[in-house]
Design an enzyme around this catalytic site. Structure first.
Site: not given
Length: 484
Positions: A78, A153, A177
């Site tokens: 990420k 996210s 997330s």
């Protein structure tokens, strides 16, 4: 059949039998990326040249890796986890040219295990969002239906695994997330106990809530990855000095005598009927394996959403003050003095959602409002944590849906922040309490995956894995793949 249809342990065996090479695995990853990335849009940065060079080096050293199951395995990271020399933007314009000079602790641990970083994955800007629509660069799409969101996210992290672009990935979870996109994309995502995994090198959103965790295709792969990244870190004062058990030893398939709590609030108003039925079916499966379940109450859960957005936004307003155009990142060209430099840089560099949360957090922390909002939210957080502690005195795990609905369409909720925020209503209490939670596939609604959330006691990821693995072995939801 893709090589990535195998578990990590199976690929490790194939490597040592000389039936495949690390180069084959890296080739598989980039081949798939070149096939589907124009539809999925999961990656912000690829590191192809370095990955291929490293793969060749690892092929020459494979004989030294018999006990290292993650050796040579391709992984996506990420884009809010810093990687030395590899662009890290947190999906924000304000960090569009940021090339870190150090690695996050989790990256150091992965490098010690000699995994191969394929690239950096798209996300909601600074991890603020539930749909991946808040990225400054692109909108990642759900591999099961490219008209729908992958969740957020960590949407890029979940979509890349679901579409077979990488074997597994790292995400971060502040209010759901990791688990919410894992549910939307039909993969396995774990938020560890707060403090289990170092946050050093994770670009901060809300420091008392953020936690890095693994997203994988199977529970077994998830346990391997958590095993690697867990542990005390002297660079992170919130990292817990707690022994890291062998998570793989929990994958017995045996849940006889296990006591499951099912909060009535998690199956109540607002939860889609097919989601509710999928959870009840999952409970029947676990009952058939020898577990028992009872309905309980987490009475303060109804305050979790308001509590979370006050606390996380307050912490964000403090954490994001460092992005000022002075030291690194984007700097405006339209300033004639220092105050203008701050204002214009932040105005041009931050997206709307980030500005919204900074403003909310600054208001909640301001003189005259601190006691009414921030302090009260902290008190409610304590009550939410106490709810979990009370339930865990009698039960081993808590089970419910990960999300109230399947993945929604891109653009469907962008004009309604409150509806968007409500997508995390079932995951947020876990972060406020600091306990671990995992999402595993448990069914489908009109072709879209649904997730089962299993929540455990502090630092008891082993029991979560035990339940998740037993359920996974008794069902075949995780075997289904999107047809891109």
């Amino acid at each position: 059949m893709s090589l990535f249809d195998h578990k990590v342990s199976e690929l490790h065996d194939l490597l040592h039998k000389k039936e495949i090479s690390i180069t084959d695995l890296v080739d598989e990853s980039y081949k798939r990326i070149h096939e589907v990335e124009n539809k999925v849009q999961a990656f912000l940065t690829l590191d192809e040249e370095n990955a291929r060079t490293y793969a060749k080096q690892l092929d020459d050293a494979i004989s030294n890796s018999e006990n290292n199951v993650l050796f040579g395995m391709p992984i996506g990271i990420k884009d809010n986890i810093v990687t030395k020399g590899l662009r890290t933007t947190a999906a924000s314009k304000i960090l569009e040219n940021f090339d870190p000079i150090y690695d996050a602790t989790v990256i150091q641990k992965l490098k010690a295990t000699q995994t191969v970083t394929i690239g950096k994955l798209n996300m909601d800007e600074f991890a603020m969002g539930s749909s991946n629509e808040n990225s400054s660069y692109k909108v990642t799409r759900n591999p099961w239906d490219t008209d729908r969101v992958p969740g957020g996210s960590s949407g890029g992290s979940a979509a890349a695994v679901a579409s077979g672009e990488v074997l597994f990935s790292l995400g971060s979870d502040t209010g759901g997330s990791i688990r919410q996109p894992a549910a939307f994309c039909g993969v396995v995502g774990l938020k560890p106990t707060y403090g289990r995994v170092s946050r050093f090198g994770l670009i901060a959103f809300a420091s008392s809530l953020d936690q890095i965790g693994p997203i994988t295709r199977t529970v077994e792969d998830n346990a391997y990855l958590l095993q690697t990244i867990s542990g005390l870190d002297e660079m992170d004062s919130t990292s817990a000095n707690v022994d890291v058990p062998n998570f793989l030893s929990s994958l017995t398939g045996d849940v006889k005598g296990l006591k499951i709590a099912v909060p009535k609030e998690y199956l109540g108003e607002g939860v889609n009927e097919e989601v509710r039925q999928s959870v009840l079916e999952a409970l029947k499966v676990l009952e058939g394996l020898g577990a028992t379940w009872e309905e309980v109450s987490l009475p303060h859960s109804k305050y979790a959403l308001a509590t979370y957005y006050l606390l996380s936004s307050s912490e964000a307003s403090a954490n994001l003050a460092r992005f000022d155009g002075v030291r690194y990142g984007y700097r405006t060209d339209n300033a004639s003095n220092l105050l203008e430099l701050y204002k214009q840089t932040r105005s041009e560099g931050f997206g709307d959602e980030v500005k919204r949360r900074i403003m909310l957090g600054t208001f909640a922390l301001s003189s005259g409002y601190y006691d009414a909002y921030y302090k009260k939210a902290q008190k409610v957080r304590t009550l939410i944590k106490k709810d979990f502690e009370d339930v865990f005195e009698k039960y081993d795990v808590i089970v419910g849906p990960t999300t109230p609905t399947p993945a929604f369409k891109i653009g469907e909720n962008t004009k309604d922040p409150m509806t968007m925020y409500a997508n995390d209503i079932l995951t947020i209490p876990v972060n406020l309490a600091g306990v671990p939670g995992i999402s595993v596939p448990c069914g489908f609604s009109e072709g879209l995956p649904l997730g089962l959330q299993i929540i455990g006691k502090h630092f008891d990821e082993g029991t979560i894995y035990r339940v998740a693995h037993a359920f996974e072995q008794a069902t075949d939801h995780h075997k289904k793949k999107p047809q891109l």
